[in-house]
Design an enzyme around this catalytic site. Structure first.
Site, PDB file in Angstrom:
ATOM      1  N   GLY A  48     -13.192   5.367  10.244  1.00  0.00           N
ATOM      2  CA  GLY A  48     -11.788   5.472  10.676  1.00  0.00           C
ATOM      3  C   GLY A  48     -11.472   6.953  10.737  1.00  0.00           C
ATOM      4  CG  ASN A  49      -7.960  10.076  10.855  1.00  0.00           C
ATOM      5  OD1 ASN A  49      -8.738  10.950  11.253  1.00  0.00           O
ATOM      6  ND2 ASN A  49      -6.670  10.141  11.067  1.00  0.00           N
ATOM      7  CG  ASN A  72      -1.834   1.113   1.349  1.00  0.00           C
ATOM      8  OD1 ASN A  72      -1.753   2.053   0.565  1.00  0.00           O
ATOM      9  ND2 ASN A  72      -2.731   1.063   2.324  1.00  0.00           N
ATOM     10  CG  MET A 121     -14.541   8.642  18.736  1.00  0.00           C
ATOM     11  SD  MET A 121     -15.499  10.186  18.712  1.00  0.00           S
ATOM     12  CE  MET A 121     -16.016  10.289  17.005  1.00  0.00           C
ATOM     13  NE  ARG A 122      -7.547   6.302  20.467  1.00  0.00           N
ATOM     14  CZ  ARG A 122      -6.621   5.665  19.784  1.00  0.00           C
ATOM     15  NH1 ARG A 122      -6.147   4.530  20.234  1.00  0.00           N
ATOM     16  NH2 ARG A 122      -6.147   6.145  18.669  1.00  0.00           N
ATOM     17  CD  GLU A 151     -12.336  -2.712  13.362  1.00  0.00           C
ATOM     18  OE1 GLU A 151     -11.368  -3.067  14.058  1.00  0.00           O
ATOM     19  OE2 GLU A 151     -12.277  -2.611  12.123  1.00  0.00           O
ATOM     20  NE  ARG A 163     -10.170  12.960   3.654  1.00  0.00           N
ATOM     21  CZ  ARG A 163     -10.119  11.641   3.535  1.00  0.00           C
ATOM     22  NH1 ARG A 163     -11.230  10.939   3.343  1.00  0.00           N
ATOM     23  NH2 ARG A 163      -8.968  11.017   3.590  1.00  0.00           N
ATOM     24  CG  HIS A 214     -13.015   3.797   2.995  1.00  0.00           C
ATOM     25  ND1 HIS A 214     -13.751   4.771   3.642  1.00  0.00           N
ATOM     26  CD2 HIS A 214     -11.726   4.058   3.282  1.00  0.00           C
ATOM     27  CE1 HIS A 214     -12.936   5.590   4.279  1.00  0.00           C
ATOM     28  NE2 HIS A 214     -11.695   5.178   4.072  1.00  0.00           N
ATOM     29  NE  ARG A 256      -6.057   1.818  -0.250  1.00  0.00           N
ATOM     30  CZ  ARG A 256      -6.053   2.949   0.424  1.00  0.00           C
ATOM     31  NH1 ARG A 256      -4.963   3.361   1.030  1.00  0.00           N
ATOM     32  NH2 ARG A 256      -7.133   3.670   0.522  1.00  0.00           N
TER      33      ARG A 256
HETATM   34  P1  ADP Z   1      -7.433   5.233   8.997  1.00  0.00           P
HETATM   35  O1  ADP Z   1      -7.122   3.860   8.442  1.00  0.00           O
HETATM   36  O2  ADP Z   1      -8.535   5.949   8.282  1.00  0.00           O
HETATM   37  O3  ADP Z   1      -6.247   6.090   9.271  1.00  0.00           O
HETATM   38  P2  ADP Z   1      -8.360   3.795  11.369  1.00  0.00           P
HETATM   39  O4  ADP Z   1      -9.437   2.925  10.836  1.00  0.00           O
HETATM   40  O5  ADP Z   1      -7.104   3.158  11.829  1.00  0.00           O
HETATM   41  O6  ADP Z   1      -8.063   5.018  10.421  1.00  0.00           O
HETATM   42  O7  ADP Z   1      -8.993   4.636  12.596  1.00  0.00           O
HETATM   43  C1  ADP Z   1      -8.224   5.551  13.306  1.00  0.00           C
HETATM   44  C2  ADP Z   1      -9.128   6.284  14.272  1.00  0.00           C
HETATM   45  O8  ADP Z   1      -9.824   5.342  15.097  1.00  0.00           O
HETATM   46  C3  ADP Z   1      -8.389   7.166  15.275  1.00  0.00           C
HETATM   47  O9  ADP Z   1      -8.159   8.440  14.733  1.00  0.00           O
HETATM   48  C4  ADP Z   1      -9.380   7.231  16.431  1.00  0.00           C
HETATM   49  O10 ADP Z   1     -10.278   8.308  16.210  1.00  0.00           O
HETATM   50  C5  ADP Z   1     -10.167   5.952  16.325  1.00  0.00           C
HETATM   51  N1  ADP Z   1      -9.900   4.995  17.418  1.00  0.00           N
HETATM   52  C6  ADP Z   1      -8.922   4.075  17.493  1.00  0.00           C
HETATM   53  N2  ADP Z   1      -9.011   3.395  18.660  1.00  0.00           N
HETATM   54  C7  ADP Z   1     -10.077   3.890  19.326  1.00  0.00           C
HETATM   55  C8  ADP Z   1     -10.699   3.615  20.587  1.00  0.00           C
HETATM   56  N3  ADP Z   1     -10.234   2.676  21.401  1.00  0.00           N
HETATM   57  N4  ADP Z   1     -11.777   4.351  20.928  1.00  0.00           N
HETATM   58  C9  ADP Z   1     -12.252   5.304  20.101  1.00  0.00           C
HETATM   59  N5  ADP Z   1     -11.721   5.606  18.911  1.00  0.00           N
HETATM   60  C10 ADP Z   1     -10.648   4.912  18.527  1.00  0.00           C
END
Ligand code: ADP
Length: 404
Positions: free
Chosen positions: A213-214, A11, A286-287, A336, A244, A183, A94
């Site tokens: 995700g992000n 990727n 989000m955490r 998740e 975004r 995605h 990818r």
């Molecule tokens: P991408 O692949 O789009 O970069 P991910 O699918 O890895 O993103 O998601 C990343 C995001 O998931 C983080 O920015 C955060 O907001 C969120 N995240 C990860 N772990 C947790 C958690 N335990 N609780 C809440 N949000 C989480």
């Protein structure tokens, strides 16, 4: 001799390369790693040999993708997993944008590379980096089948009313403006895994997939085929994301130009990199946002509420698009892990047959699982995504088919 069963998944981003080596006999990972900050003085390669349980790190300048892939190949070779191994069946790449042209995984040749290159105007940030990764990998193993797996492919089944914007079709077609969606590899994998969790064939179920995700996107999947998705010409449309904005009135852009005095590039940066959760409250994780909400922070609360409001609107919209919904599946980092997001997104939707069980929603786990009450009309599920496994599976299936 038995046929090779390993697939290397690459990727390639603009300044990074993520990779995984999988053995498709049991879909296990042999090695995983990441090269980041390519082209800077502070490049870093982190490599984990899963079988040996060993992680190594290299710090120091890695000039370009060519040097990055050579360094990756060296690390793999140190573990006896080198690119010259006769057990390597293929490399799966990818590729973010496949336009209308690529509807499925595709064996790469010069013609395919030319077509991916032709799509650069609609994916200026992603396709050039993907192409560099492919060219470098082909240079290293010209004899090996290399397969492109497109983020857009799963969405090419969208019917015209969902895929077109309401603008003059002649102008749209001239500039290839339509809703492509992204995605797709994740939406394909998660919708299939959700059907499996329900004990059904994908052709029998309608699923709303929420990839949070992000970047974040929703899709409506009818009998295994995508019929709508929230991202459009670019990954900017749709849900509120980490940085975004997602949907907004297009006139906001004219207003920022005419009244705000901003340039097109400044607005592009504002909407892609400094909006969404980050723009609303200064945090995109989000955490951290949940922590602030729990402490009574009003700014974080409003950002969370805007995020949820948009999500809920898409659940409702895709319910209407599908007519009948069997399951709503949450996936990716937020989907998740963030139970409060899942709870808030379906709160008040009991009339649509949607609810979560607080105990099941709060429990943690790595496997696909249901979080709706047992008698729920529409199942709510948490289904971890695995884009690398899906790319490897699609790559291997194509190579196997061609060798028969
Ligand atoms: P991408 O692949 O789009 O970069 P991910 O699918 O890895 O993103 O998601 C990343 C995001 O998931 C983080 O920015 C955060 O907001 C969120 N995240 C990860 N772990 C947790 C958690 N335990 N609780 C809440 N949000 C989480």
């Amino acid at each position: 001799m038995t046929s090779p069963t390993r697939v290397l998944v690459l990727n390639s981003g603009s300044s990074s390369v993520k990779y995984q080596l999988l053995d498709m006999r049991d879909r296990s990972r042999l090695a995983v790693g990441l090269v980041e900050r390519i082209g800077e003085q502070t490049s870093r390669l982190k490599h984990t040999c899963v079988t040996g349980g060993d992680t190594r790190e290299q710090n120091g300048p890695i000039a370009d993708h060519d040097a990055a892939l050579k360094a990756v190949a060296q690390e793999l070779a140190r573990d006896g997993l080198g690119l010259d191994s006769p057990e390597l069946a293929a490399i799966g790449h990818r590729v973010v944008h496949g336009g209308m042209f690529f509807t499925e995984p595709t064996l790469i040749d010069e013609g395919v590379l030319t077509e991916i290159e032709r799509l650069i105007p609609v994916a200026p940030l992603h396709n050039p980096a993907n192409l560099t990764g492919i060219r470098t990998a082909r240079g290293m193993r010209p004899d090996l089948p290399q397969v492109a797996v497109f983020d857009t492919a799963f969405h090419t089944t969208m019917p015209e009313p969902a895929a077109r914007y309401a603008i003059d079709p002649k102008i749209a077609d001239r500039h290839r403006i339509r809703r492509y969606g992204f995605h797709g590899t994740s939406h394909a994998y998660v919708s299939r895994e959700t059907a499996r969790l329900l004990g059904k064939d994908p052709s029998e179920v309608n699923v709303i997939v929420l990839h949070l995700g992000n970047g974040a996107s929703a899709s409506a999947v009818e009998g295994g085929r995508c019929v709508d998705t929230s991202m459009g010409l670019t990954p900017l449309e749709g849900l509120v994301m980490g940085t975004r904005s997602g949907d907004l009135d297009p006139a906001v852009i004219f207003h920022l130009e005419r009244v705000g005095g901003m340039s097109t590039d400044e607005i592009d940066t504002l909407l892609n990199k400094r909006s969404g959760l980050f723009g609303l409250c200064g945090d995109n994780d989000m955490r951290e946002i949940r922590r602030r909400v729990d402490e009574g922070d009003e700014e974080a609360r409003l950002a969370f509420d805007i995020y949820i409001h948009r999500l809920k609107k898409y659940i409702g919209a895709y319910y209407a698009v599908l007519g009948r919904v069997d399951a709503v599946a949450f996936t990716a980092g937020v989907g998740e892990n963030a139970a409060p997001v899942r709870e808030a997104a379906v709160a008040g939707l009991e009339g649509l047959g949607l609810a979560v069980d607080a105990g099941l929603n709060g429990a943690r786990g790595d496997d696909p699982r249901l979080i709706s009450p047992e008698d729920a009309r529409v199942k709510v599920a948490v289904v971890p995504t695995d884009e690398e496994l899906e790319i490897a599976t699609q790559t291997y299936a194509l190579v196997e088919k061609n060798s028969r």
